[in-house]
Scaffold this motif. Sequence first.
Motif, mmCIF file in Angstrom:
data_model
loop_
_atom_site.group_PDB
_atom_site.id
_atom_site.type_symbol
_atom_site.label_atom_id
_atom_site.label_comp_id
_atom_site.label_asym_id
_atom_site.label_seq_id
_atom_site.Cartn_x
_atom_site.Cartn_y
_atom_site.Cartn_z
ATOM 1 N N TYR A 83 0.842 -1.191 0.000
ATOM 2 C CA TYR A 83 0.000 0.000 0.000
ATOM 3 C C TYR A 83 0.878 1.243 0.000
ATOM 4 C CZ TYR A 83 -3.579 -3.328 1.292
ATOM 5 O OH TYR A 83 -4.424 -4.405 1.296
ATOM 6 N N GLY A 84 0.690 2.095 -1.002
ATOM 7 C CA GLY A 84 1.401 3.368 -1.052
ATOM 8 C C GLY A 84 0.744 4.335 -0.087
ATOM 9 N N LEU A 85 1.540 5.044 0.708
ATOM 10 C CA LEU A 85 0.982 5.954 1.701
ATOM 11 C C LEU A 85 0.512 7.243 1.045
ATOM 12 C CD1 LEU A 85 3.433 5.451 4.697
ATOM 13 C CD2 LEU A 85 1.203 4.405 4.288
ATOM 14 N N LYS A 86 -0.737 7.574 1.268
ATOM 15 C CA LYS A 86 -1.335 8.796 0.722
ATOM 16 C C LYS A 86 -1.424 9.892 1.766
ATOM 17 C CE LYS A 86 -1.850 7.035 -3.256
ATOM 18 N NZ LYS A 86 -0.894 7.405 -4.257
ATOM 19 N N GLU A 87 -1.522 9.501 3.037
ATOM 20 C CA GLU A 87 -1.657 10.490 4.110
ATOM 21 C C GLU A 87 -1.151 9.891 5.410
ATOM 22 O OE1 GLU A 87 -5.169 13.155 6.230
ATOM 23 O OE2 GLU A 87 -5.713 11.615 4.800
ATOM 24 N N ILE A 88 -0.509 10.718 6.221
ATOM 25 C CA ILE A 88 -0.024 10.305 7.538
ATOM 26 C C ILE A 88 -0.516 11.328 8.546
ATOM 27 C CG2 ILE A 88 1.994 9.861 8.980
ATOM 28 C CD1 ILE A 88 3.518 9.252 6.351
ATOM 29 N N LYS A 89 -1.254 10.871 9.555
ATOM 30 C CA LYS A 89 -1.755 11.761 10.604
ATOM 31 C C LYS A 89 -1.108 11.392 11.931
ATOM 32 C CE LYS A 89 -6.489 12.643 9.119
ATOM 33 N NZ LYS A 89 -7.888 12.454 9.516
ATOM 34 N N THR A 90 -0.705 12.399 12.695
ATOM 35 C CA THR A 90 -0.218 12.173 14.048
ATOM 36 C C THR A 90 -1.410 12.283 14.980
ATOM 37 O OG1 THR A 90 1.933 13.103 13.494
ATOM 38 C CG2 THR A 90 1.383 12.964 15.827
ATOM 39 N N LEU A 91 -1.618 11.281 15.811
ATOM 40 C CA LEU A 91 -2.736 11.270 16.749
ATOM 41 C C LEU A 91 -2.246 11.623 18.144
ATOM 42 C CD1 LEU A 91 -4.465 7.987 15.548
ATOM 43 C CD2 LEU A 91 -4.939 10.326 14.815
ATOM 44 N N GLY A 92 -3.002 12.471 18.815
ATOM 45 C CA GLY A 92 -2.626 12.886 20.167
ATOM 46 C C GLY A 92 -1.326 13.653 20.157
ATOM 47 N N ARG A 93 -0.622 13.576 21.241
ATOM 48 C CA ARG A 93 0.701 14.208 21.346
ATOM 49 C C ARG A 93 1.767 13.173 21.037
ATOM 50 N NH1 ARG A 93 0.209 18.137 26.598
ATOM 51 N NH2 ARG A 93 -1.311 19.535 25.637
ATOM 52 N N ARG A 94 1.800 12.813 19.755
ATOM 53 C CA ARG A 94 2.721 11.783 19.269
ATOM 54 C C ARG A 94 2.467 10.431 19.943
ATOM 55 N NH1 ARG A 94 8.565 14.720 18.366
ATOM 56 N NH2 ARG A 94 7.828 16.205 16.824
ATOM 57 N N ASP A 95 1.188 10.136 20.159
ATOM 58 C CA ASP A 95 0.820 8.831 20.709
ATOM 59 C C ASP A 95 0.818 7.771 19.626
ATOM 60 O OD1 ASP A 95 0.358 9.801 23.318
ATOM 61 O OD2 ASP A 95 -1.666 10.422 22.779
ATOM 62 N N ALA A 96 0.312 8.150 18.439
ATOM 63 C CA ALA A 96 0.137 7.168 17.371
ATOM 64 C C ALA A 96 0.188 7.854 16.019
ATOM 65 C CB ALA A 96 -1.205 6.460 17.543
#
Length: 105
Positions: A83-96
């Motif tokens: 799977y080619g990455l289209k979007e990367i989101k940081t959740l919380g304060r660098r939790d996930a």
Amino acid sequence: MLNIGKLDRRITIERETETVKPSGSVVKVWTPVATVWSEVLQQSASEFFTGFGEAETGTMIFRVRYLPGIKTADRVAYDGQHYGLKEIKTLGRRDALELRGEALR
């Protein structure tokens, strides 16, 4: 927030690198960056219109513990598919991280 108990799938994050063969030719290969536990949040087929008609793509959302340095140029290997990455989101304060990927053919 990340529910650790739902991290029940193994994925490998890969990055394209260049290797020089003894003959001097340059070859691009995918090298593992990290193998981590992941939660698969969504698995769907979405249709979209292309210049030649309708097409179908498989999209996946992977939730993993925070890893620095992951880029949209990377890809995810999961269950025999890439799977080619289209979007990367940081959740919380660098939790996930939430990695949204599209199946590569």
